[in-house]
Design an enzyme around this catalytic site. Structure first.
Site, PDB file in Angstrom:
ATOM      1  N   GLY A 123       0.510  -5.717   0.325  1.00 55.46           N
ATOM      2  CA  GLY A 123      -0.382  -5.844  -0.821  1.00 55.46           C
ATOM      3  C   GLY A 123       0.308  -6.329  -2.077  1.00 55.46           C
TER       4      GLY A 123
ATOM      5  N   GLU B  18       2.015  -6.621   7.390  1.00 57.95           N
ATOM      6  CA  GLU B  18       1.030  -5.671   7.905  1.00 57.95           C
ATOM      7  C   GLU B  18       1.024  -5.558   9.434  1.00 57.95           C
ATOM      8  OE1 GLU B  18      -0.588  -6.743   3.808  1.00 57.95           O
ATOM      9  OE2 GLU B  18       0.529  -7.740   5.416  1.00 57.95           O
TER      10      GLU B  18
ATOM     11  N   GLU C  84       0.149  -9.936  -1.738  1.00 55.08           N
ATOM     12  CA  GLU C  84      -1.246 -10.347  -1.881  1.00 55.08           C
ATOM     13  C   GLU C  84      -1.655 -10.379  -3.349  1.00 55.08           C
ATOM     14  OE1 GLU C  84      -3.843  -9.177   1.875  1.00 55.08           O
ATOM     15  OE2 GLU C  84      -2.736  -7.443   1.116  1.00 55.08           O
TER      16      GLU C  84
ATOM     17  N   ALA D 179       0.832  -1.205   0.000  1.00 57.07           N
ATOM     18  CA  ALA D 179       0.000   0.000   0.000  1.00 57.07           C
ATOM     19  C   ALA D 179       0.869   1.258   0.000  1.00 57.07           C
ATOM     20  CB  ALA D 179      -0.921  -0.003   1.212  1.00 57.07           C
TER      21      ALA D 179
END
Length: 260
Positions: free
Chosen positions: A110, A133, A113, A65
């Site tokens: 992310g 995270e 991910e 992110a």
């Protein structure tokens, strides 16, 4: 202004989808996520695409992110971005074509991910990756807790997420995260293109149906899974490609599949 996502389809039916914010470590800001959604919609509808390679420009795949953007967002805007990230990655996971993430440098949060939403992951030896995270007092919010556990098992997924571990490419391959580790970024791309070509030479409808059957059958009992497989087989029976394969076998030539 450069586009945060670019993609193109080559002559062999292999599409390359590129994260294109190298100066920001390909961090996932709102504009990139919207562009990713749009690109994935286009690829899904392109019958000429037989396999998809996802890669990042610059020094790494994706740092996760965009924390600079996040610092200026209120709670509702953060929820919007997390929801958009999840929806965009779900679209990647649902692509009918097989997908290959090529990871180099780094793939954190992310970024990992997104790679987990792909069917295969190939990494270069310089890669460091992790779902980090919890070190930021949050949890993976774009499928990481679910896809990682399904891929490598709950024990190792919990270890990675609870400790925010950053592991190297060799360890990632041992855990089953990476299909292959190459010495360099270029070699990783060569391996991905070789895999994509091996996929693309087969019947496109059959490959799509096989992917659908595998993905749909992951979380059901065997009897239901076999029914899903039967439905997938029914989907290839009326195709021209199936008849072309039989004709090519009889004529001792390579089949020319058209995805029909």
């Amino acid at each position: 202004m450069e586009q945060p996502i670019v993609w193109h389809r080559g002559d062999e039916g292999i599409a390359e989808l590129v994260l294109n914010r190298p100066d920001a470590m390909n961090a996932l800001n709102y504009a990139l996520l919207r562009a990713l959604e749009d690109a994935v919609r286009e690829i899904a509808d392109d019958r000429g695409v037989r396999a998809v390679i996802v890669r990042g420009e610059g020094k790494g795949f994706c740092a996760g992110a965009d924390l600079k953007e996040r610092r200026g967002l209120g709670p509702d805007e953060v929820r919007r971005n997390v929801r958009l990230t999840r929806e965009a990655f779900d679209r990647v996971a649902r692509l009918p074509q097989p997908t290959i993430a090529v990871l180099h440098g780094f793939a954190f949060g992310g970024g990992l991910e997104l790679a987990l939403a792909c069917d295969f992951r190939i990494g270069s030896r310089d890669l460091r990756l992790g779902l980090t995270e919890t070190s930021l007092a949050i949890v993976p919010g774009a499928g990481g807790t679910q896809r990682l556990a399904r891929l490598i098992g709950t024990t190792w997924a919990k270890w990675m997420i609870f400790t925010a571990a950053r592991i190297d490419a060799e360890r990632a391959q041992e855990l089953g995260l990476l299909l292959e580790v190459a010495d360099t970024r270029e070699a990783a791309m060569d391996a991905a293109r070789s895999l994509a070509r091996a996929i693309a030479q087969n019947g496109p409808v059959a490959v799509r149906q096989a992917k659908w059957a595998i993905d749909r059958g992951l979380d059901v009992d065997l009897a239901t899974g076999l029914a899903i497989e039967d439905a997938a087989y029914e989907g290839v029976l009326p195709t021209a490609d199936r008849l072309e394969a039989l004709a090519a076998f009889a004529e001792k030539r390579k089949p020319q599949f058209r995805g029909e």
